[in-house]
Motif scaffolding. Structure first.
Motif, PDB file in Angstrom:
ATOM      1  N   LEU A  61      21.700 -38.631  34.500  1.00 37.91           N
ATOM      2  CA  LEU A  61      20.447 -39.388  34.535  1.00 37.91           C
ATOM      3  C   LEU A  61      19.274 -38.526  34.080  1.00 37.91           C
ATOM      4  N   ASP A  62      19.250 -37.257  34.525  1.00 37.73           N
ATOM      5  CA  ASP A  62      18.202 -36.327  34.074  1.00 37.73           C
ATOM      6  C   ASP A  62      18.198 -36.237  32.555  1.00 37.73           C
ATOM      7  N   ALA A  63      19.401 -36.097  31.980  1.00 31.98           N
ATOM      8  CA  ALA A  63      19.524 -35.892  30.533  1.00 31.98           C
ATOM      9  C   ALA A  63      18.977 -37.071  29.743  1.00 31.98           C
ATOM     10  N   VAL A  64      19.343 -38.291  30.146  1.00 33.79           N
ATOM     11  CA  VAL A  64      18.904 -39.451  29.364  1.00 33.79           C
ATOM     12  C   VAL A  64      17.404 -39.695  29.527  1.00 33.79           C
ATOM     13  N   LEU A  65      16.878 -39.464  30.726  1.00 34.04           N
ATOM     14  CA  LEU A  65      15.440 -39.683  30.929  1.00 34.04           C
ATOM     15  C   LEU A  65      14.609 -38.652  30.166  1.00 34.04           C
ATOM     16  N   LYS A  66      15.120 -37.442  30.048  1.00 34.51           N
ATOM     17  CA  LYS A  66      14.408 -36.403  29.275  1.00 34.51           C
ATOM     18  C   LYS A  66      14.418 -36.729  27.782  1.00 34.51           C
ATOM     19  N   GLU A  67      15.409 -37.496  27.357  1.00 29.86           N
ATOM     20  CA  GLU A  67      15.567 -37.807  25.939  1.00 29.86           C
ATOM     21  C   GLU A  67      14.613 -38.902  25.477  1.00 29.86           C
ATOM     22  N   VAL A  72       8.785 -41.542  29.989  1.00 33.13           N
ATOM     23  CA  VAL A  72       8.466 -42.613  30.939  1.00 33.13           C
ATOM     24  C   VAL A  72       8.466 -42.014  32.346  1.00 33.13           C
ATOM     25  N   GLN A  73       7.676 -42.609  33.214  1.00 29.51           N
ATOM     26  CA  GLN A  73       7.647 -42.147  34.605  1.00 29.51           C
ATOM     27  C   GLN A  73       8.763 -42.852  35.377  1.00 29.51           C
ATOM     28  N   TRP A  74       9.425 -42.113  36.267  1.00 26.50           N
ATOM     29  CA  TRP A  74      10.538 -42.691  37.015  1.00 26.50           C
ATOM     30  C   TRP A  74      10.510 -42.233  38.470  1.00 26.50           C
ATOM     31  N   ALA A  75      11.229 -42.962  39.303  1.00 28.35           N
ATOM     32  CA  ALA A  75      11.391 -42.607  40.716  1.00 28.35           C
ATOM     33  C   ALA A  75      12.845 -42.830  41.094  1.00 28.35           C
ATOM     34  N   HIS A  76      13.272 -42.174  42.157  1.00 25.12           N
ATOM     35  CA  HIS A  76      14.646 -42.357  42.626  1.00 25.12           C
ATOM     36  C   HIS A  76      14.842 -43.742  43.228  1.00 25.12           C
ATOM     37  N   GLY A  77      15.960 -44.358  42.896  1.00 21.89           N
ATOM     38  CA  GLY A  77      16.419 -45.542  43.602  1.00 21.89           C
ATOM     39  C   GLY A  77      17.357 -45.080  44.706  1.00 21.89           C
ATOM     40  N   GLY A  82      30.644 -45.755  48.104  1.00 20.74           N
ATOM     41  CA  GLY A  82      31.719 -46.711  48.328  1.00 20.74           C
ATOM     42  C   GLY A  82      32.816 -46.027  49.115  1.00 20.74           C
ATOM     43  N   SER A  83      34.000 -46.595  49.086  1.00 20.04           N
ATOM     44  CA  SER A  83      35.115 -46.000  49.822  1.00 20.04           C
ATOM     45  C   SER A  83      35.513 -44.659  49.211  1.00 20.04           C
ATOM     46  N   CYS A  84      35.355 -44.501  47.888  1.00 19.32           N
ATOM     47  CA  CYS A  84      35.704 -43.218  47.267  1.00 19.32           C
ATOM     48  C   CYS A  84      34.826 -42.923  46.055  1.00 19.32           C
ATOM     49  N   ASP A  85      33.645 -43.567  45.975  1.00 23.07           N
ATOM     50  CA  ASP A  85      32.767 -43.327  44.838  1.00 23.07           C
ATOM     51  C   ASP A  85      31.316 -43.263  45.302  1.00 23.07           C
ATOM     52  N   VAL A  86      30.458 -42.794  44.416  1.00 19.89           N
ATOM     53  CA  VAL A  86      29.037 -42.657  44.742  1.00 19.89           C
ATOM     54  C   VAL A  86      28.207 -43.097  43.545  1.00 19.89           C
ATOM     55  N   THR A  87      27.040 -43.690  43.823  1.00 20.61           N
ATOM     56  CA  THR A  87      26.147 -44.172  42.766  1.00 20.61           C
ATOM     57  C   THR A  87      24.747 -43.608  42.967  1.00 20.61           C
ATOM     58  N   ARG A  88      24.203 -43.011  41.918  1.00 20.64           N
ATOM     59  CA  ARG A  88      22.808 -42.570  41.901  1.00 20.64           C
ATOM     60  C   ARG A  88      22.012 -43.548  41.037  1.00 20.64           C
ATOM     61  N   ARG A  89      20.746 -43.754  41.415  1.00 24.01           N
ATOM     62  CA  ARG A  89      19.903 -44.708  40.686  1.00 24.01           C
ATOM     63  C   ARG A  89      18.531 -44.113  40.388  1.00 24.01           C
ATOM     64  N   ARG A  90      17.962 -44.556  39.261  1.00 24.19           N
ATOM     65  CA  ARG A  90      16.585 -44.205  38.890  1.00 24.19           C
ATOM     66  C   ARG A  90      15.869 -45.486  38.454  1.00 24.19           C
ATOM     67  N   THR A  91      14.633 -45.600  38.857  1.00 24.47           N
ATOM     68  CA  THR A  91      13.821 -46.776  38.513  1.00 24.47           C
ATOM     69  C   THR A  91      12.654 -46.332  37.645  1.00 24.47           C
ATOM     70  N   VAL A  92      12.478 -46.976  36.507  1.00 25.77           N
ATOM     71  CA  VAL A  92      11.389 -46.636  35.594  1.00 25.77           C
ATOM     72  C   VAL A  92      10.110 -47.309  36.078  1.00 25.77           C
ATOM     73  N   MET A  93       9.065 -46.504  36.291  1.00 24.75           N
ATOM     74  CA  MET A  93       7.792 -47.018  36.789  1.00 24.75           C
ATOM     75  C   MET A  93       6.806 -47.300  35.650  1.00 24.75           C
ATOM     76  N   THR A  94       7.167 -46.882  34.436  1.00 29.02           N
ATOM     77  CA  THR A  94       6.331 -47.168  33.267  1.00 29.02           C
ATOM     78  C   THR A  94       6.571 -48.608  32.830  1.00 29.02           C
ATOM     79  N   ILE A  95       5.503 -49.295  32.489  1.00 24.36           N
ATOM     80  CA  ILE A  95       5.615 -50.669  31.987  1.00 24.36           C
ATOM     81  C   ILE A  95       6.185 -50.622  30.571  1.00 24.36           C
ATOM     82  N   VAL A  96       7.322 -51.252  30.385  1.00 25.76           N
ATOM     83  CA  VAL A  96       7.921 -51.357  29.048  1.00 25.76           C
ATOM     84  C   VAL A  96       7.757 -52.812  28.624  1.00 25.76           C
ATOM     85  N   SER A  97       6.910 -53.039  27.634  1.00 22.53           N
ATOM     86  CA  SER A  97       6.601 -54.409  27.219  1.00 22.53           C
ATOM     87  C   SER A  97       7.807 -55.068  26.553  1.00 22.53           C
ATOM     88  N   ALA A  98       7.763 -56.386  26.484  1.00 24.46           N
ATOM     89  CA  ALA A  98       8.841 -57.145  25.838  1.00 24.46           C
ATOM     90  C   ALA A  98       9.025 -56.685  24.392  1.00 24.46           C
TER      91      ALA A  98
END
Length: 198
Positions: A61-67, A72-77, A82-98
């Motif tokens: 996630l660090d790599a793609v956001l730096k690219e 864009v500004q981001w914050a942790h989600g 899960g039973s044997c997996d883990v998920t990390r999340r990032r939320t973009v706080m910058t407004i990305v227009s249509a």
């Protein structure tokens, strides 16, 4: 009578021999199957635990956001297990227009392709587009645009060994919103990404 008895005895002996041979093969097959299963699990998760998988997801996630250019500004989600997996999340706080959503996703997809990720699926919806990719070691990563044009990144691990998972050490490049969930709608304007947004 004795001739018939001899035939029966030979048939029984052959039957027992075949049965034993089958048992050995079955046992051997069971061992091979177990080894194959362990090997597959090992290949997928590379013997890592949930904390190591979370660290790997963070680095992806660090790599793609730096690219993304301009930044864009981001914050942790939230991080979920899960039973044997883990998920990390990032939320973009910058407004990305249509008008800018597709170019935003194009940058992300291009980076993942050059990183040798396989693009698994794409949603080309104009309002809620998304790109889903997978790495060679079985991690999934995605970017999706949801309500109010907010972009979300998720990185999912393959099945790994259970362990405790600490908070991410990656520092957001804006407010951390620690303890706030759900996060606010995008509220940071960018001359580039927010162009055309009301």
């Amino acid at each position: 009578m004795s001739r018939r008895f001899q035939i029966i005895a030979v048939a029984l002996a052959v039957g027992f021999a075949l049965s034993a041979c089958g048992s050995e093969n079955a046992q051997s097959g069971a061992n091979t199957s177990t080894t194959a299963t362990k090997s597959t699990t090992g290949t997928k998760g590379s013997g890592m635990d949930m904390q190591e998988a979370a660290d790997r997801a963070d680095s992806m996630l660090d790599a793609v956001l730096k690219e993304i250019d301009p930044e864009v500004q981001w914050a942790h989600g939230p991080t979920t297990k899960g039973s044997c997996d883990v998920t990390r999340r990032r939320t973009v706080m910058t407004i990305v227009s249509a008008d800018r959503r597709q170019s935003f996703l194009d940058q992300v997809e291009k980076f993942w392709r050059t990183s040798d990720y396989r693009i698994k699926a794409k949603n080309n919806d104009t309002e809620f587009p998304a790109v889903y990719a997978v790495t060679k070691d079985g991690f999934g990563i995605s970017v999706s645009v949801r309500a109010k044009g907010q972009a979300f990144f998720e990185a999912d691990s393959p099945c790994v060994k259970e362990s405790k998972v600490a908070d991410s050490e990656s520092k957001p490049n804006g407010p951390a919103y620690k303890g706030v969930y759900p996060l606010p709608s995008p509220n940071v304007r960018s001359d580039h990404w927010s162009a055309g947004a009301s």
